[in-house]
Design a protein around this motif. Sequence first.
Motif, PDB file in Angstrom:
ATOM      1  N   VAL A 125      -5.887  40.553  10.357  1.00  0.00           N
ATOM      2  CA  VAL A 125      -4.719  40.720  10.200  1.00  0.00           C
ATOM      3  C   VAL A 125      -4.746  39.429   9.899  1.00  0.00           C
ATOM      4  CG1 VAL A 125      -2.309  41.203  11.071  1.00  0.00           C
ATOM      5  CG2 VAL A 125      -4.577  42.277  12.572  1.00  0.00           C
ATOM      6  N   ARG A 126      -3.917  39.386   8.766  1.00  0.00           N
ATOM      7  CA  ARG A 126      -3.574  37.767   8.093  1.00  0.00           C
ATOM      8  C   ARG A 126      -2.173  37.787   8.664  1.00  0.00           C
ATOM      9  NH1 ARG A 126      -4.284  37.812   1.480  1.00  0.00           N
ATOM     10  NH2 ARG A 126      -6.634  38.677   1.741  1.00  0.00           N
ATOM     11  N   PRO A 127      -2.406  35.958   8.820  1.00  0.00           N
ATOM     12  CA  PRO A 127      -1.516  35.834   9.534  1.00  0.00           C
ATOM     13  C   PRO A 127      -0.156  35.145   8.901  1.00  0.00           C
ATOM     14  CG  PRO A 127      -3.176  34.180   8.978  1.00  0.00           C
ATOM     15  CD  PRO A 127      -3.625  35.009   8.323  1.00  0.00           C
ATOM     16  N   ARG A 128       1.399  35.401   8.880  1.00  0.00           N
ATOM     17  CA  ARG A 128       1.993  35.148   8.179  1.00  0.00           C
ATOM     18  C   ARG A 128       2.439  33.621   8.037  1.00  0.00           C
ATOM     19  NH1 ARG A 128       7.887  38.947   9.404  1.00  0.00           N
ATOM     20  NH2 ARG A 128       7.196  40.208   8.322  1.00  0.00           N
ATOM     21  N   ASN A 129       3.105  33.651   6.790  1.00  0.00           N
ATOM     22  CA  ASN A 129       2.844  32.423   6.099  1.00  0.00           C
ATOM     23  C   ASN A 129       4.758  31.894   6.722  1.00  0.00           C
ATOM     24  OD1 ASN A 129       3.359  29.532   4.836  1.00  0.00           O
ATOM     25  ND2 ASN A 129       2.157  30.329   3.405  1.00  0.00           N
ATOM     26  N   THR A 130       4.850  30.665   7.381  1.00  0.00           N
ATOM     27  CA  THR A 130       5.810  30.705   7.796  1.00  0.00           C
ATOM     28  C   THR A 130       6.514  29.341   6.770  1.00  0.00           C
ATOM     29  OG1 THR A 130       5.345  28.961   9.448  1.00  0.00           O
ATOM     30  CG2 THR A 130       5.852  31.079  10.253  1.00  0.00           C
ATOM     31  N   SER A 131       5.741  28.885   5.735  1.00  0.00           N
ATOM     32  CA  SER A 131       6.869  27.983   5.049  1.00  0.00           C
ATOM     33  C   SER A 131       7.085  28.543   3.626  1.00  0.00           C
ATOM     34  CB  SER A 131       5.817  27.008   4.384  1.00  0.00           C
ATOM     35  OG  SER A 131       4.694  28.309   3.471  1.00  0.00           O
ATOM     36  N   ARG A 132       7.788  27.786   3.768  1.00  0.00           N
ATOM     37  CA  ARG A 132       8.511  28.480   2.355  1.00  0.00           C
ATOM     38  C   ARG A 132       8.538  28.174   0.661  1.00  0.00           C
ATOM     39  NH1 ARG A 132      15.056  28.677   3.829  1.00  0.00           N
ATOM     40  NH2 ARG A 132      14.571  29.826   6.255  1.00  0.00           N
ATOM     41  N   GLN A 133       7.238  27.875   1.057  1.00  0.00           N
ATOM     42  CA  GLN A 133       6.375  27.971  -0.463  1.00  0.00           C
ATOM     43  C   GLN A 133       6.704  29.776  -1.777  1.00  0.00           C
ATOM     44  OE1 GLN A 133       2.817  27.337  -0.039  1.00  0.00           O
ATOM     45  NE2 GLN A 133       2.684  25.122   1.002  1.00  0.00           N
ATOM     46  N   GLY A 134       6.942  29.950  -1.265  1.00  0.00           N
ATOM     47  CA  GLY A 134       6.884  31.689  -2.278  1.00  0.00           C
ATOM     48  C   GLY A 134       8.485  32.066  -1.929  1.00  0.00           C
ATOM     49  N   GLU A 135       9.677  30.828  -2.254  1.00  0.00           N
ATOM     50  CA  GLU A 135      10.730  31.467  -2.544  1.00  0.00           C
ATOM     51  C   GLU A 135      11.355  31.699  -3.379  1.00  0.00           C
ATOM     52  OE1 GLU A 135      14.503  30.195   0.097  1.00  0.00           O
ATOM     53  OE2 GLU A 135      13.174  30.843   1.609  1.00  0.00           O
ATOM     54  N   ALA A 136      12.957  32.457  -4.036  1.00  0.00           N
ATOM     55  CA  ALA A 136      12.744  31.979  -5.182  1.00  0.00           C
ATOM     56  C   ALA A 136      14.208  31.712  -4.897  1.00  0.00           C
ATOM     57  CB  ALA A 136      12.447  33.102  -6.364  1.00  0.00           C
ATOM     58  N   GLY A 137      14.751  30.829  -6.216  1.00  0.00           N
ATOM     59  CA  GLY A 137      16.154  30.299  -6.422  1.00  0.00           C
ATOM     60  C   GLY A 137      15.785  29.312  -7.661  1.00  0.00           C
ATOM     61  N   PHE A 138      17.262  28.221  -7.262  1.00  0.00           N
ATOM     62  CA  PHE A 138      17.459  27.475  -8.274  1.00  0.00           C
ATOM     63  C   PHE A 138      17.393  26.155  -7.830  1.00  0.00           C
ATOM     64  CE2 PHE A 138      19.101  31.039 -11.025  1.00  0.00           C
ATOM     65  CZ  PHE A 138      18.200  31.071 -11.781  1.00  0.00           C
ATOM     66  N   SER A 139      17.599  25.223  -8.340  1.00  0.00           N
ATOM     67  CA  SER A 139      17.517  24.211  -7.282  1.00  0.00           C
ATOM     68  C   SER A 139      18.737  23.530  -7.864  1.00  0.00           C
ATOM     69  CB  SER A 139      16.660  23.259  -8.047  1.00  0.00           C
ATOM     70  OG  SER A 139      17.340  22.053  -8.633  1.00  0.00           O
ATOM     71  N   LEU A 140      19.451  22.043  -7.157  1.00  0.00           N
ATOM     72  CA  LEU A 140      20.546  21.995  -6.934  1.00  0.00           C
ATOM     73  C   LEU A 140      20.466  21.356  -8.993  1.00  0.00           C
ATOM     74  CD1 LEU A 140      23.322  21.004  -6.632  1.00  0.00           C
ATOM     75  CD2 LEU A 140      23.096  19.689  -4.783  1.00  0.00           C
ATOM     76  N   LEU A 141      19.601  20.135  -9.304  1.00  0.00           N
ATOM     77  CA  LEU A 141      19.395  20.053 -10.162  1.00  0.00           C
ATOM     78  C   LEU A 141      19.647  21.368 -11.237  1.00  0.00           C
ATOM     79  CD1 LEU A 141      19.186  17.161 -11.599  1.00  0.00           C
ATOM     80  CD2 LEU A 141      16.549  17.487 -11.304  1.00  0.00           C
ATOM     81  N   GLU A 142      18.977  22.020 -11.678  1.00  0.00           N
ATOM     82  CA  GLU A 142      18.658  22.941 -12.365  1.00  0.00           C
ATOM     83  C   GLU A 142      20.483  23.567 -12.034  1.00  0.00           C
ATOM     84  OE1 GLU A 142      14.044  24.749 -11.665  1.00  0.00           O
ATOM     85  OE2 GLU A 142      16.202  25.606 -10.369  1.00  0.00           O
ATOM     86  N   ILE A 143      21.008  24.159 -10.982  1.00  0.00           N
ATOM     87  CA  ILE A 143      22.746  24.517 -11.503  1.00  0.00           C
ATOM     88  C   ILE A 143      23.843  23.275 -12.548  1.00  0.00           C
ATOM     89  CG2 ILE A 143      24.739  25.036  -9.952  1.00  0.00           C
ATOM     90  CD1 ILE A 143      22.613  25.787  -8.103  1.00  0.00           C
ATOM     91  N   ILE A 144      23.106  21.939 -11.692  1.00  0.00           N
ATOM     92  CA  ILE A 144      23.921  21.188 -12.586  1.00  0.00           C
ATOM     93  C   ILE A 144      23.491  20.995 -13.802  1.00  0.00           C
ATOM     94  CG2 ILE A 144      24.169  18.351 -12.303  1.00  0.00           C
ATOM     95  CD1 ILE A 144      24.446  18.523  -9.735  1.00  0.00           C
TER      96      ILE A 144
END
Length: 145
Positions: A2-21
């Motif tokens: 069983v693979r352990p779940r990765n708790t880091s948020r490296q794979g999260e999608a979205g825009f950064s504040l700089l991109e929105i500005i």
Amino acid sequence: MVRPRNTSRQGEAGFSLLEIIAAMLLLALAFGAVMHVAGAATEVTGHARELNRIAMLADATLDAIGLREPLREGMQEGTYDTRHRWRSVVSAQTPFPGQSPDLRVYRIDLDIFWRDGTAERSAHFATLRLQDEPRPASSTSVAGP
């Protein structure tokens, strides 16, 4: 296994504040350009409306010259309203080859002046008009006294 779940948020999608500005800045620039074009179009439409009015005034004035009384050489001036005034110059033209002696050709030059803000503008119109001018009859008659 069983693979352990990765708790880091490296794979999260979205825009950064700089991109929105950056996106909002581009949107504001595009909106400003569209408003500039719309303002220029409104100004051009107003100018075209004024020139159309000037052409209609000129047409009416040129039609009226020589209507009530025969054309004579000279200058006339008048006003349409508080913003628009006109000046016409009537001048006799040299006869064309083969022209009937009873006909005279007159040139009518019409200038219309108006105020556009602080500047004075003018438009020039010219036309030729043919007028029948019969020669006066002689005092002696063929039938006798």
